[in-house]
Scaffold this active site. Structure first.
Site, PDB file in Angstrom:
ATOM      1  CG  HIS A 246      15.149 -47.018 -78.349  1.00  7.94           C
ATOM      2  ND1 HIS A 246      14.141 -47.699 -78.964  1.00  7.94           N
ATOM      3  CD2 HIS A 246      14.569 -45.919 -77.825  1.00  7.94           C
ATOM      4  CE1 HIS A 246      13.009 -47.034 -78.810  1.00  7.94           C
ATOM      5  NE2 HIS A 246      13.250 -45.950 -78.120  1.00  7.94           N
TER       6      HIS A 246
ATOM      7  CE  LYS B  74      14.542 -42.226 -84.827  1.00  5.98           C
ATOM      8  NZ  LYS B  74      13.977 -41.097 -85.576  1.00  5.98           N
TER       9      LYS B  74
ATOM     10  NE  ARG C 193     -12.075 -46.077 -71.312  1.00  8.70           N
ATOM     11  CZ  ARG C 193     -11.398 -45.712 -70.245  1.00  8.70           C
ATOM     12  NH1 ARG C 193     -11.676 -46.221 -69.081  1.00  8.70           N
ATOM     13  NH2 ARG C 193     -10.431 -44.805 -70.328  1.00  8.70           N
TER      14      ARG C 193
ATOM     15  CG  ASP D 219      13.068 -50.506 -80.464  1.00  8.45           C
ATOM     16  OD1 ASP D 219      12.933 -49.281 -80.622  1.00  8.45           O
ATOM     17  OD2 ASP D 219      14.042 -51.020 -79.901  1.00  8.45           O
ATOM     18  CG  HIS D 220       9.940 -45.391 -82.558  1.00  9.05           C
ATOM     19  ND1 HIS D 220       9.713 -45.456 -81.220  1.00  9.05           N
ATOM     20  CD2 HIS D 220      10.665 -44.280 -82.772  1.00  9.05           C
ATOM     21  CE1 HIS D 220      10.266 -44.413 -80.643  1.00  9.05           C
ATOM     22  NE2 HIS D 220      10.850 -43.689 -81.545  1.00  9.05           N
TER      23      HIS D 220
ATOM     24  CG  PHE E 254      -9.989 -53.019 -73.761  1.00  4.52           C
ATOM     25  CD1 PHE E 254     -10.494 -53.390 -75.005  1.00  4.52           C
ATOM     26  CD2 PHE E 254      -9.003 -52.053 -73.714  1.00  4.52           C
ATOM     27  CE1 PHE E 254     -10.026 -52.802 -76.167  1.00  4.52           C
ATOM     28  CE2 PHE E 254      -8.533 -51.466 -74.870  1.00  4.52           C
ATOM     29  CZ  PHE E 254      -9.043 -51.829 -76.098  1.00  4.52           C
TER      30      PHE E 254
HETATM   31  N1  LIG Z   1       2.556 -42.134 -76.585  1.00  2.21           N
HETATM   32  C1  LIG Z   1       3.695 -42.515 -77.104  1.00  2.21           C
HETATM   33  O1  LIG Z   1       4.420 -41.729 -77.738  1.00  2.21           O
HETATM   34  C2  LIG Z   1       4.174 -43.935 -76.938  1.00  2.21           C
HETATM   35  C3  LIG Z   1       5.443 -44.281 -77.424  1.00  2.21           C
HETATM   36  C4  LIG Z   1       5.878 -45.606 -77.312  1.00  2.21           C
HETATM   37  C5  LIG Z   1       5.063 -46.535 -76.716  1.00  2.21           C
HETATM   38  N2  LIG Z   1       3.837 -46.186 -76.219  1.00  2.21           N
HETATM   39  C6  LIG Z   1       2.996 -47.243 -75.621  1.00  2.21           C
HETATM   40  O2  LIG Z   1       1.745 -47.267 -76.301  1.00  2.21           O
HETATM   41  C7  LIG Z   1       0.683 -47.567 -75.416  1.00  2.21           C
HETATM   42  C8  LIG Z   1      -0.344 -46.447 -75.452  1.00  2.21           C
HETATM   43  O3  LIG Z   1       0.253 -45.230 -75.010  1.00  2.21           O
HETATM   44  P1  LIG Z   1      -0.487 -43.833 -75.128  1.00  2.21           P
HETATM   45  O4  LIG Z   1       0.512 -42.798 -74.738  1.00  2.21           O
HETATM   46  O5  LIG Z   1      -1.167 -43.687 -76.443  1.00  2.21           O
HETATM   47  O6  LIG Z   1      -1.587 -43.943 -73.972  1.00  2.21           O
HETATM   48  P2  LIG Z   1      -2.904 -43.070 -73.765  1.00  2.21           P
HETATM   49  O7  LIG Z   1      -2.790 -41.756 -74.434  1.00  2.21           O
HETATM   50  O8  LIG Z   1      -3.193 -43.098 -72.308  1.00  2.21           O
HETATM   51  O9  LIG Z   1      -4.034 -43.904 -74.541  1.00  2.21           O
HETATM   52  C9  LIG Z   1      -4.628 -45.037 -74.005  1.00  2.21           C
HETATM   53  C10 LIG Z   1      -5.760 -45.491 -74.916  1.00  2.21           C
HETATM   54  O10 LIG Z   1      -6.394 -46.611 -74.300  1.00  2.21           O
HETATM   55  C11 LIG Z   1      -7.817 -46.416 -74.333  1.00  2.21           C
HETATM   56  N3  LIG Z   1      -8.399 -47.099 -73.185  1.00  2.21           N
HETATM   57  C12 LIG Z   1      -8.069 -46.926 -71.874  1.00  2.21           C
HETATM   58  N4  LIG Z   1      -8.829 -47.731 -71.111  1.00  2.21           N
HETATM   59  C13 LIG Z   1      -9.652 -48.428 -71.947  1.00  2.21           C
HETATM   60  C14 LIG Z   1     -10.644 -49.415 -71.754  1.00  2.21           C
HETATM   61  N5  LIG Z   1     -10.991 -49.849 -70.536  1.00  2.21           N
HETATM   62  N6  LIG Z   1     -11.282 -49.899 -72.828  1.00  2.21           N
HETATM   63  C15 LIG Z   1     -10.963 -49.466 -74.085  1.00  2.21           C
HETATM   64  N7  LIG Z   1      -9.998 -48.540 -74.328  1.00  2.21           N
HETATM   65  C16 LIG Z   1      -9.371 -48.024 -73.266  1.00  2.21           C
HETATM   66  C17 LIG Z   1      -7.958 -44.909 -74.245  1.00  2.21           C
HETATM   67  O11 LIG Z   1      -9.150 -44.459 -74.829  1.00  2.21           O
HETATM   68  P3  LIG Z   1     -10.491 -44.036 -74.056  1.00  2.21           P
HETATM   69  O12 LIG Z   1     -10.097 -43.242 -72.874  1.00  2.21           O
HETATM   70  O13 LIG Z   1     -11.251 -43.295 -75.102  1.00  2.21           O
HETATM   71  O14 LIG Z   1     -11.098 -45.319 -73.737  1.00  2.21           O
HETATM   72  C18 LIG Z   1      -6.824 -44.457 -75.160  1.00  2.21           C
HETATM   73  O15 LIG Z   1      -7.239 -44.525 -76.504  1.00  2.21           O
HETATM   74  C19 LIG Z   1       1.333 -47.774 -74.052  1.00  2.21           C
HETATM   75  O16 LIG Z   1       1.604 -49.126 -73.893  1.00  2.21           O
HETATM   76  C20 LIG Z   1       2.628 -46.986 -74.167  1.00  2.21           C
HETATM   77  O17 LIG Z   1       3.625 -47.479 -73.304  1.00  2.21           O
HETATM   78  C21 LIG Z   1       3.380 -44.912 -76.336  1.00  2.21           C
END
Ligand SMILES: NC(=O)c1ccc[n+]([C@@H]2O[C@H](COP(=O)([O-])OP(=O)(O)OC[C@H]3O[C@@H](n4cnc5c(N)ncnc54)[C@H](OP(=O)(O)O)[C@@H]3O)[C@@H](O)[C@H]2O)c1
Length: 503
Positions: free
Chosen positions: A247, A189, A46, A184-185, A89
């Protein structure tokens, strides 16, 4: 290696996952000249960005997360392949521009490339993104049936069996199983990939990996960090859903599965599924006996879980679990399996150890000590490697034995730096190889195991949280669980590959 032309569309292009893992992985692939000639990343979110300001933001994070710094030339080359698309979205038509962008690229490149959609957004957005992709026919790929689009979904897939099935229903009719990459990263590994090579490529291991020779198996995933700003996510997940369901059970499946017919996605995923099906459930009325859950409290100037941002001050979410199970098949029957995972533990270590049986050694009756059990350890973190613990006679005149470790360490055995798991997995998606991505059958079977425990916990009286100090090895009941069988947690004592020979 030849990698197919691809465009990766990252939904959540401004988020933590994109900044800390995906962009660094793609940058390193560029640096290693592994990205195809025709390649693009389109970040979707966004926030207001131009392509240039988006890249400037990504560069700031890349400097923080890159495993080898940032080379100006490589970054310049890579950033030319990155663009940004603003979309919300919540807006039904948000992805209508995307079709046109991809179609134009197809004309410009005059080729059919892989359309890869990465869902780096909260799971609550999945249904609306699926609908949007379908409405805009983005699931069809460039030439229907010939090269259908691929979708990458982060773990955990659902939060229990029911929601995993709902997600599958949502995906049905939009993406087929062969288009879905559940990431599942851990499976990317090197050590995890090597479990099968060690088992089936070395004749000395497989004959002894069964209940005749193995005393028990332990898998530990200990993190020294807390929830690191992801309190909201963790409140909904807890350690059982966050890492055991995926994992730890995946690693267990790899070490206990039978030899697959071939080293390919279909055969390996089939046997992993069979292995997961054989894991004995811990029934809800058995959780008192076979599981220990915990939550970290404050200690050594570190916050307790309940003081973390976005965490409820009376939260009962578990940040630690230890459990005992077994495998119900003729190869493994009677071999206890201990799993343990937790946050804010004494040190960061992820490893699996197979302890072999001690069969009694008459020869050493006159020695001052007796031989200890042999161990085979696969360590995934902090250093990747494999170790075999043997018994040797201590040099000198005394009749004394000593344990010695034979180690294979990636950082000394191979000169090339190890690719990060995401690098490997992203290449696999581009090449359409699903071997390292769990099949839905595996995911559902893992939820069946986890759901029973969650049900049991929900019937227990409220846990007395917090029940372990930050920086400890978890609640004392976890030690008692394994000590009751005459064992101890080996990951506390073993350190594989701690000596860095060269890099
Ligand atoms: N972070 C990790 O290390 C990690 C590891 C394993 C799995 N995951 C999984 O990966 C996913 C993302 O995690 P994250 O930590 O990256 O989350 P995050 O930092 O909160 O990022 C969420 C993203 O979604 C976008 N977003 C939110 N609402 C939106 C909307 N209405 N329309 C369009 N875009 C929208 C946000 O961008 P804007 O605010 O700019 O819209 C942002 O780019 C999750 O399912 C999480 O469980 C994350």
């Amino acid at each position: 290696m030849k990698v197919s032309p691809s465009v990766m569309i990252i939904f959540g292009g401004t988020g933590n996952l994109t900044n800390s893992r995906l962009i660094p992985a793609l940058y390193h692939l560029e640096s290693a000249n592994l990205l195809p000639k025709n390649f693009k990343v389109i970040g979707v979110a966004r926030k207001e960005f131009t392509d240039k300001s988006y890249c400037d933001e990504l560069l700031i994070s890349l400097k923080k997360y890159s495993r080898s710094g940032v080379d100006e030339e490589v970054w310049k080359r890579f950033s030319e392949k990155v663009t940004y698309l603003r979309a919300n979205f919540d807006d039904k038509d948000s992805l209508s521009d995307l079709s046109a962008i991809l179609d134009n690229l197809e004309k410009e490149w005059s080729i059919c490339f892989n359309r890869i959609f990465y869902l780096a957004v909260a799971p609550s957005f999945f249904p609306v993104v699926f609908d949007s992709l379908k409405r805009n026919k983005l699931n069809e790929g460039c030439a229907k049936d010939a090269n259908p689009a691929r979708i990458i979904i982060e773990k955990p897939f659902g939060r229990d069996l029911k929601t995993a099935k709902n997600l599958t229903t949502k995906l049905a009719g939009i993406f087929k199983e062969e288009q879905i990459y559940r990431i599942d990263h851990y499976l990317g590994k090197e050590t995890v990939q090597n479990i099968l090579t060690f088992r089936f490529g070395n004749e000395i291991f497989e004959p002894i990996l069964n209940n005749k020779f193995v005393d028990h198996i332990q898998i530990t995933m200990a993190e020294d960090v807390g929830v690191e700003g992801r309190g909201e996510f963790y409140e909904e997940a807890g350690v059982l859903r966050d890492v055991v369901q995926n994992h730890l059970l995946q690693v267990l499946a790899l070490i206990t599965m039978v030899e697959p017919e071939a080293f390919d996605a279909k055969s390996i995923r089939k046997e992993k599924y069979e292995a997961l099906k054989a894991i004995r459930f811990i029934e809800p009325n058995e959780v008192d006996k076979f599981t220990v859950r915990g939550q970290y409290g404050p200690a050594k100037s570190k916050k307790g879980y309940r003081e973390e941002d976005e965490v409820h001050k009376d939260s009962n979410t578990e940040t630690f679990v230890a459990l005992k199970t077994s495998i119900d098949n003729s190869t493994w029957k009677g071999v206890p399996i201990y799993l343990k995972a937790g946050k804010r533990l004494e040190k960061k270590v992820t490893s699996m150890t197979i302890q072999f049986k001690e069969t009694g050694h008459r020869l050493f009756e006159k020695f001052s000590n007796k031989p200890e059990a042999n161990l085979l350890t696969f360590q995934l973190q902090p250093d990747e490697g494999v170790a075999v613990r043997l018994v040797a006679k201590k040099p000198g005149f005394e009749k004394e034995l000593q344990n010695v470790d034979m180690e294979f360490c990636y950082n000394s055995a191979f000169r090339e730096p190890l690719p990060e798991a995401y690098e490997r997995l992203l290449i696999d998606v581009m090449n359409g190889d699903q071997t390292l991505f769990p099949h839905i059958d595996e995911v559902e079977e893992s939820w069946r195991f986890v759901d029973k425990i969650l049900e049991g916990w929900s019937k227990q009286s409220k846990p007395q949280f917090p029940n372990y100090d930050s920086g400890s090895w978890g609640p004392k009941e976890a030690d008692e669980l394994i000590e009751a069988d005459g064992h101890s947690w080996l990951a506390h004592q073993l350190s594989v590959c701690q000596i860095h020979f060269r890099n």
